[in-house]
Design an enzyme around this catalytic site. Structure first.
Site, mmCIF file in Angstrom:
data_model
loop_
_atom_site.group_PDB
_atom_site.id
_atom_site.type_symbol
_atom_site.label_atom_id
_atom_site.label_comp_id
_atom_site.label_asym_id
_atom_site.label_seq_id
_atom_site.Cartn_x
_atom_site.Cartn_y
_atom_site.Cartn_z
ATOM 1 N N GLU A 137 1.103 -1.277 -0.539
ATOM 2 C CA GLU A 137 0.243 -0.046 0.184
ATOM 3 C C GLU A 137 0.641 1.273 0.127
ATOM 4 O OE1 GLU A 137 -2.813 0.067 3.097
ATOM 5 O OE2 GLU A 137 -3.924 -2.345 1.943
ATOM 6 N N GLU A 258 -5.526 -9.035 -0.520
ATOM 7 C CA GLU A 258 -6.579 -8.322 0.509
ATOM 8 C C GLU A 258 -7.838 -7.705 0.292
ATOM 9 O OE1 GLU A 258 -5.030 -5.321 3.479
ATOM 10 O OE2 GLU A 258 -2.708 -5.807 2.888
#
Length: 378
Positions: A137, A258
Site C-alpha cells: 500500500e 487483501e
C-alpha cells in the site's frame, strides 16, 4: 439456472485459498502465538488448535508479516534468543535496501555470512521462499508515494533481492488502491519487466469516514455492503485491461491479496489494533466472491448464496451432460444476520448438513433459506 459444467474453464490456482496473517486485533498474539509457558495447548508457543486447523485447511501460502506492519518490521528483531528480542511500536514504512538484501540472503542462501548467522540461530538448511512482496500500500500507509516514485524505488529494491541456492523469488509489486488505474498504468509502463505480479487491495466498506459497527447494523447497511462487495469483479477486469495494454501475453499477474470487510474497531479495544468482529454478514461477502468448480476427482462443487434477509429462494439447476443421482451439501446460516462466534460460547454460526435439495429428472431442485450459504457436491 443452467450450469455449464462441460465448458472448459480456467484452472483455479491453489494460492486463491491462501491466508493473510497480520498483527491486527488478536490475530497473532493470543490467536496464533501464546508462548511456550501458556496454559493453552501449544507447540513451541504456537497454539495447537490453530496449527491443526491450518493443516486441515492445507494452506498453500501464508502472507506475513503484513500489511502495513511489514513496513516497519526489521527481520533481525525476530531472530536469536527470544528474551533478547526488542519490543516495537509499529509506525509503518521502514527498512533499507541492504536490510532487504540480507533478509533474502538469510532465508535462502546455502552459504555465506547470513547463512552462518541462520545456522547460529538453529537453522542449518535454507528455507524455500517463493513470494516476495516489495512494498505494501505504498500509495498510503506504505509511504504515501506517487506511482512514478514507487516504480523507481521498486526497481531499486528488487535489484538487490537476489536468488540464492536455486531458490527463485516470485516478485510482487505494490499495486493500486481501488480504481486508481493510473497507478497500474505507470507501474506497468516503468517496471513490468522487473516483476512477476502486481498486488491489488479492495475492502467492502460502508464509508471510510464512517465505517460503522461490525455487529450492530441496519438492513439498509447490510444490503449496501453486499452491493459494494459485488463491485470488485469490475475493478479487477478494468485493472487487467490496463495491464494488457503493456503486457498482451499476460506475463504479469494481478493478485488480489487483501479483500474483505472493514468496520470501526470493537468498543473497549485498542484503536491501533483494529480489532473487528465477523458476523454472518461477512460470510455473505466472502460467499458472493465465489461460484463453482470441479476438483481433480471430477466432483462438481457449487456455492449458492441467498442474501435476502426475509425470503427463501427456490432454484432448478440443469446441466449440460451431468445427470446427478446423489448430492451432498452443507449450509451456513443463523437465526440472526448479526450472529457471530466468540470464545467460551457455543458457535452461533457453523456449517450444518443441508437437506433442502432433491434430484428429479436429471435436474437439481434447491430451496435456499433466507440469509444462507449452501455448498453442494455432486
Amino acid at each position: 439456472m443452467s450450469v455449464h459444467e462441460s465448458t472448459p474453464g480456467s484452472v483455479i490456482p491453489a494460492e486463491i485459498y491462501g491466508q493473510f496473517s497480520e498483527h491486527l486485533g488478536r490475530c497473532i498474539y493470543d490467536g496464533i502465538w501464546v508462548g511456550p509457558e501458556s496454559d493453552i495447548p501449544n507447540v513451541d508457543g504456537y497454539r495447537s488448535d490453530v496449527l491443526e486447523a491450518l493443516r486441515t485447511l492445507k494452506v498453500p501460502v501464508l502472507r506475513w508479516p503484513g500489511g502495513c506492519f511489514a513496513d516497519d518490521y526489521h527481520w533481525r528483531d525476530g531472530i536469536g534468543p527470544r528474551e533478547s528480542r526488542p519490543r516495537m511500536v509499529n509506525s509503518n514504512w521502514g527498512g533499507t535496501v541492504e536490510e532487504l538484501a540480507k533478509w533474502v540472503e538469510y532465508m535462502t542462501a546455502a552459504d555465506g555470512s547470513q547463512a552462518e548467522l541462520r545456522a547460529a540461530n538453529g537453522r542449518r538448511e535454507p528455507w524455500k521462499v517463493k513470494y516476495l512482496g516489495i512494498g505494501n500500500e505504498t500509495w498510503g500507509c506504505g509511504g504515501n508515494m506517487t506511482p512514478e516514485y514507487y516504480a523507481d524505488i521498486y526497481k531499486r529494491y528488487n535489484t538487490f533481492a537476489r536468488d540464492y541456492s536455486g531458490n527463485r523469488l516470485y516478485r510482487i509489486a505494490s499495486g493500486a488502491n481501488n480504481d486508481d488505474y493510473n497507478w497500474t498504468r505507470v507501474l506497468m509502463d516503468r517496471a513490468r519487466w522487473d516483476m512477476h505480479a502486481v498486488s491489488f487491495h479492495y475492502y467492502s466498506v460502508p464509508e471510510w469516514d464512517n465505517k460503522g459497527s461490525a455487529t450492530a447494523f441496519s438492513q439498509e447497511a447490510y444490503y449496501t455492503l453486499l452491493e459494494k462487495a459485488m463491485t470488485v469483479e469490475g475493478l479487477i477486469q478494468n485493472h487487467i485491461a490496463v495491464m494488457a495494454a503493456y503486457d498482451p501475453q499476460k506475463r504479469v499477474a494481478l493478485l488480489l491479496d487483501e479483500w474483505g470487510t472493514w468496520y470501526d474497531v470493537e468498543p473497549g479495544t485498542n484503536p491501533g489494533h483494529l480489532f473487528q468482529q465477523n458476523t454472518l454478514r461477512d460470510a455473505m461477502v466472502a460467499a458472493l466472491s465465489l461460484s463453482a468448480s470441479r476438483d481433480e476427482a471430477g466432483t462438481l462443487h457449487l456455492s449458492l448464496v441467498n442474501p435476502s434477509l426475509s425470503e427463501a429462494v427456490s432454484l432448478e439447476l440443469s446441466f449440460d451432460a451431468l445427470r446427478p443421482h446423489t448430492v451432498q451439501g452443507e449450509i451456513l446460516t443463523a437465526k440472526d444476520i448479526h450472529a457471530f462466534n466468540a470464545f467460551g460460547k457455543a458457535p452461533a454460526v457453523a456449517p450444518a448438513p443441508f437437506k433442502g435439495c432433491k434430484v428429479s429428472g436429471g435436474k437439481l431442485h434447491v430451496t435456499l433459506p433466507a440469509a444462507s450459504i449452501v455448498v453442494l457436491s455432486l
